[in-house]
Design a protein around this motif. Structure first.
Motif, PDB file in Angstrom:
ATOM      1  N   ASP A   4       0.846  -1.194   0.000  1.00 33.75           N
ATOM      2  CA  ASP A   4       0.000   0.000   0.000  1.00 33.75           C
ATOM      3  C   ASP A   4       0.880   1.242   0.000  1.00 33.75           C
ATOM      4  N   PHE A   5       0.711   2.072  -1.006  1.00 33.98           N
ATOM      5  CA  PHE A   5       1.466   3.319  -1.120  1.00 33.98           C
ATOM      6  C   PHE A   5       0.672   4.518  -0.624  1.00 33.98           C
ATOM      7  N   GLY A   6      -0.460   4.266   0.030  1.00 36.11           N
ATOM      8  CA  GLY A   6      -1.277   5.342   0.558  1.00 36.11           C
ATOM      9  C   GLY A   6      -2.556   5.589  -0.211  1.00 36.11           C
ATOM     10  N   GLN A   7      -2.811   4.780  -1.243  1.00 35.26           N
ATOM     11  CA  GLN A   7      -4.020   4.928  -2.044  1.00 35.26           C
ATOM     12  C   GLN A   7      -4.846   3.649  -2.047  1.00 35.26           C
ATOM     13  N   GLY A   8      -4.579   2.776  -1.125  1.00 32.04           N
ATOM     14  CA  GLY A   8      -5.264   1.488  -1.080  1.00 32.04           C
ATOM     15  C   GLY A   8      -4.299   0.369  -1.445  1.00 32.04           C
ATOM     16  N   ALA A   9      -4.559  -0.786  -0.923  1.00 36.02           N
ATOM     17  CA  ALA A   9      -3.672  -1.928  -1.111  1.00 36.02           C
ATOM     18  C   ALA A   9      -3.673  -2.404  -2.557  1.00 36.02           C
ATOM     19  N   LEU A  10      -2.490  -2.734  -3.042  1.00 39.09           N
ATOM     20  CA  LEU A  10      -2.333  -3.381  -4.341  1.00 39.09           C
ATOM     21  C   LEU A  10      -2.154  -4.867  -4.051  1.00 39.09           C
ATOM     22  N   VAL A  11      -3.043  -5.669  -4.599  1.00 41.75           N
ATOM     23  CA  VAL A  11      -3.035  -7.107  -4.357  1.00 41.75           C
ATOM     24  C   VAL A  11      -2.725  -7.799  -5.674  1.00 41.75           C
ATOM     25  N   ALA A  23       4.617   2.648  -9.565  1.00 40.02           N
ATOM     26  CA  ALA A  23       4.030   3.722  -8.773  1.00 40.02           C
ATOM     27  C   ALA A  23       4.754   5.027  -9.081  1.00 40.02           C
ATOM     28  N   ARG A  24       4.020   6.130  -8.943  1.00 40.19           N
ATOM     29  CA  ARG A  24       4.613   7.452  -9.144  1.00 40.19           C
ATOM     30  C   ARG A  24       4.394   8.273  -7.883  1.00 40.19           C
ATOM     31  N   PHE A  25       5.434   8.994  -7.495  1.00 44.40           N
ATOM     32  CA  PHE A  25       5.380   9.811  -6.294  1.00 44.40           C
ATOM     33  C   PHE A  25       5.731  11.255  -6.620  1.00 44.40           C
ATOM     34  N   ALA A  26       5.163  12.184  -5.863  1.00 42.71           N
ATOM     35  CA  ALA A  26       5.480  13.608  -5.977  1.00 42.71           C
ATOM     36  C   ALA A  26       6.853  13.853  -5.354  1.00 42.71           C
ATOM     37  N   PRO A  27       7.464  14.998  -5.662  1.00 41.02           N
ATOM     38  CA  PRO A  27       8.775  15.294  -5.068  1.00 41.02           C
ATOM     39  C   PRO A  27       8.794  15.225  -3.541  1.00 41.02           C
ATOM     40  N   ASP A  28       7.663  15.483  -2.889  1.00 41.98           N
ATOM     41  CA  ASP A  28       7.619  15.415  -1.423  1.00 41.98           C
ATOM     42  C   ASP A  28       7.399  13.995  -0.907  1.00 41.98           C
ATOM     43  N   GLY A  29       7.293  13.013  -1.811  1.00 38.39           N
ATOM     44  CA  GLY A  29       7.129  11.620  -1.424  1.00 38.39           C
ATOM     45  C   GLY A  29       5.693  11.139  -1.341  1.00 38.39           C
TER      46      GLY A  29
END
Length: 86
Positions: A4-11, A23-29
């Motif tokens: 889970d990267f904070g948007q719901g579990a990836l199963v 996954a893609r993250f913003a500069p602030d993580g």
């Protein structure tokens, strides 16, 4: 197992015990988006343009929907090239 990267579990898809994800993250993580890939998809490369467009290359041995499009392997392992959400 899941992640889970904070948007719901990836199963893992199709009941597989393992899978690949991108996954893609913003500069602030903080998470922007994430996607679980199907068992049978073998990601081999990832490219990101300056405008945020993300491309995934690899092979596919199954049928899977990437957004509005469904890709279906016509044989053992077909080339895969998809543009992920910016």
């Amino acid at each position: 197992p899941s992640i889970d990267f904070g948007q719901g579990a990836l199963v893992p898809i199709s009941g597989a015990n393992a899978g690949s994800f991108v996954a893609r993250f913003a500069p602030d993580g903080s998470p922007i988006w994430s996607k679980m890939l199907p068992y049978g998809a073998a990601p081999l490369g990832l490219g990101v343009r300056g405008d945020g467009r993300t491309y995934l290359g690899g092979s596919l041995q199954a049928s899977y929907s990437f957004g509005a499009f469904t890709l279906t392997s016509a044989g053992y392992a077909d080339m895969l090239l998809v543009e992920m959400a910016p």
